[in-house]
Structures are given as structure tokens and as C-alpha cells.
Design a protein around this motif. Structure first.
Motif, PDB file in Angstrom:
ATOM      1  N   GLY A 257       3.962  -1.583   3.538  1.00  0.00           N
ATOM      2  CA  GLY A 257       4.247  -0.303   2.898  1.00  0.00           C
ATOM      3  C   GLY A 257       3.122   0.708   3.012  1.00  0.00           C
ATOM      4  O   GLY A 257       2.721   1.296   2.023  1.00  0.00           O
ATOM      5  N   HIS A 258       2.624   0.932   4.190  1.00  0.00           N
ATOM      6  CA  HIS A 258       1.461   1.802   4.386  1.00  0.00           C
ATOM      7  C   HIS A 258       1.759   3.255   4.023  1.00  0.00           C
ATOM      8  O   HIS A 258       2.590   3.897   4.656  1.00  0.00           O
ATOM      9  N   ALA A 259       1.059   3.768   3.020  1.00  0.00           N
ATOM     10  CA  ALA A 259       1.163   5.186   2.668  1.00  0.00           C
ATOM     11  C   ALA A 259       0.505   6.013   3.779  1.00  0.00           C
ATOM     12  O   ALA A 259      -0.304   5.501   4.560  1.00  0.00           O
ATOM     13  N   PRO A 260       0.840   7.299   3.866  1.00  0.00           N
ATOM     14  CA  PRO A 260       0.233   8.144   4.898  1.00  0.00           C
ATOM     15  C   PRO A 260      -1.301   8.120   4.881  1.00  0.00           C
ATOM     16  O   PRO A 260      -1.925   8.108   5.946  1.00  0.00           O
ATOM     17  N   SER A 261      -1.904   8.093   3.694  1.00  0.00           N
ATOM     18  CA  SER A 261      -3.369   8.065   3.612  1.00  0.00           C
ATOM     19  C   SER A 261      -3.928   6.800   4.256  1.00  0.00           C
ATOM     20  O   SER A 261      -4.979   6.833   4.909  1.00  0.00           O
ATOM     21  N   VAL A 262      -3.232   5.702   4.113  1.00  0.00           N
ATOM     22  CA  VAL A 262      -3.672   4.428   4.703  1.00  0.00           C
ATOM     23  C   VAL A 262      -3.461   4.451   6.214  1.00  0.00           C
ATOM     24  O   VAL A 262      -4.348   4.068   6.980  1.00  0.00           O
ATOM     25  N   ARG A 263      -2.296   4.912   6.656  1.00  0.00           N
ATOM     26  CA  ARG A 263      -2.026   4.996   8.101  1.00  0.00           C
ATOM     27  C   ARG A 263      -3.056   5.868   8.802  1.00  0.00           C
ATOM     28  O   ARG A 263      -3.551   5.524   9.877  1.00  0.00           O
TER      29      ARG A 263
ATOM     30  N   LEU B 186       0.813  -1.213   0.000  1.00  0.00           N
ATOM     31  CA  LEU B 186       0.000   0.000   0.000  1.00  0.00           C
ATOM     32  C   LEU B 186       0.853   1.273   0.000  1.00  0.00           C
ATOM     33  O   LEU B 186       0.342   2.358   0.262  1.00  0.00           O
ATOM     34  N   ALA B 187       2.132   1.158  -0.323  1.00  0.00           N
ATOM     35  CA  ALA B 187       3.049   2.298  -0.242  1.00  0.00           C
ATOM     36  C   ALA B 187       2.700   3.420  -1.209  1.00  0.00           C
ATOM     37  O   ALA B 187       2.963   4.589  -0.926  1.00  0.00           O
TER      38      ALA B 187
ATOM     39  N   PRO C 212       0.823  -4.570  12.383  1.00  0.00           N
ATOM     40  CA  PRO C 212       1.594  -3.645  13.214  1.00  0.00           C
ATOM     41  C   PRO C 212       2.034  -2.440  12.392  1.00  0.00           C
ATOM     42  O   PRO C 212       2.989  -2.507  11.625  1.00  0.00           O
ATOM     43  N   LEU C 213       1.289  -1.366  12.493  1.00  0.00           N
ATOM     44  CA  LEU C 213       1.642  -0.167  11.739  1.00  0.00           C
ATOM     45  C   LEU C 213       2.892   0.467  12.326  1.00  0.00           C
ATOM     46  O   LEU C 213       3.042   0.536  13.545  1.00  0.00           O
TER      47      LEU C 213
END
Length: 100
Positions: free
Chosen positions: A72-78, A40-41, A93-94
Motif C-alpha cells: 500500500g505505498h502512499a505517493p510520499s513513499v513511492r 504504508l498506504a 515491486p512498486l
């Protein structure tokens, strides 16, 4: 055991949910065994349709006996995961954003 990776780039929103759903299900059902990883980066926008798509992918992976991992969490996902408290649902685990 192998891992199949699937990267999502751009919007993970209602505008692309149907398209991405078909691609995700095809990748999950390609006959591969092992874990299934969604990267998801490069997600630029993320809405409730994106959440529903990830939940459906998790259910589909479990039905096929595969573990689903989000990476790969993008900021929008986090941000969305924090607001909706979804990390636990995905066993995810974010990691906190990198310090600059």
C-alpha cells in the motif's frame, strides 16, 4: 502460515521514528510466526528516518526468521523509494500510480 499486519498512518519521519520503532518492534516480537506486512498506504510524509526505520524493521524481521513485505505505498513513499532506489533493497515491486 500467518501474516501479521502493521499499518502506519500519518508521518513516517524523524518526529515519530522513536514512537513507531517501539510499536514496530513490539508487533514483530509478539510471538507470531509467518510474514510481517507493513501497510504504508496512509503515510503522509516520509523522510530518511522513515527509511532507517523500515531498514531496521527488515533486519529485525530477518533475525526472527520472518519475511517483511511492504504494501500500500502512499505517493510520499513511492517518491522516496524512486529517488533513493530502495525498491530492490526491500524486494519490493512498486506499482505505478493509478491512471486517472
Amino acid at each position: 502460515m500467518s501474516t501479521t499486519s502493521f499499518a502506519i498512518e500519518g508521518e513516517l519521519t524523524i518526529y515519530r521514528a522513536a514512537e513507531l520503532r517501539q510499536a514496530l518492534l513490539a508487533a514483530l516480537g509478539d510471538g507470531a510466526d509467518g510474514d510481517f506486512e507493513i501497510d504504508l498506504a496512509a503515510v503522509t510524509e516520509f523522510d530518511s528516518a522513515g527509511v532507517q526505520l523500515l531498514i531496521a524493521a527488515k533486519k529485525s524481521a530477518a533475525a526472527r526468521g520472518r519475511a517483511l513485505r511492504l504494501v500500500g505505498h502512499a505517493p510520499s513513499v513511492r517518491d522516496a523509494f524512486a529517488v533513493l532506489d530502495l525498491a530492490g533493497h526491500f524486494g519490493d515491486p512498486l506499482t505505478p500510480p493509478a491512471s486517472h
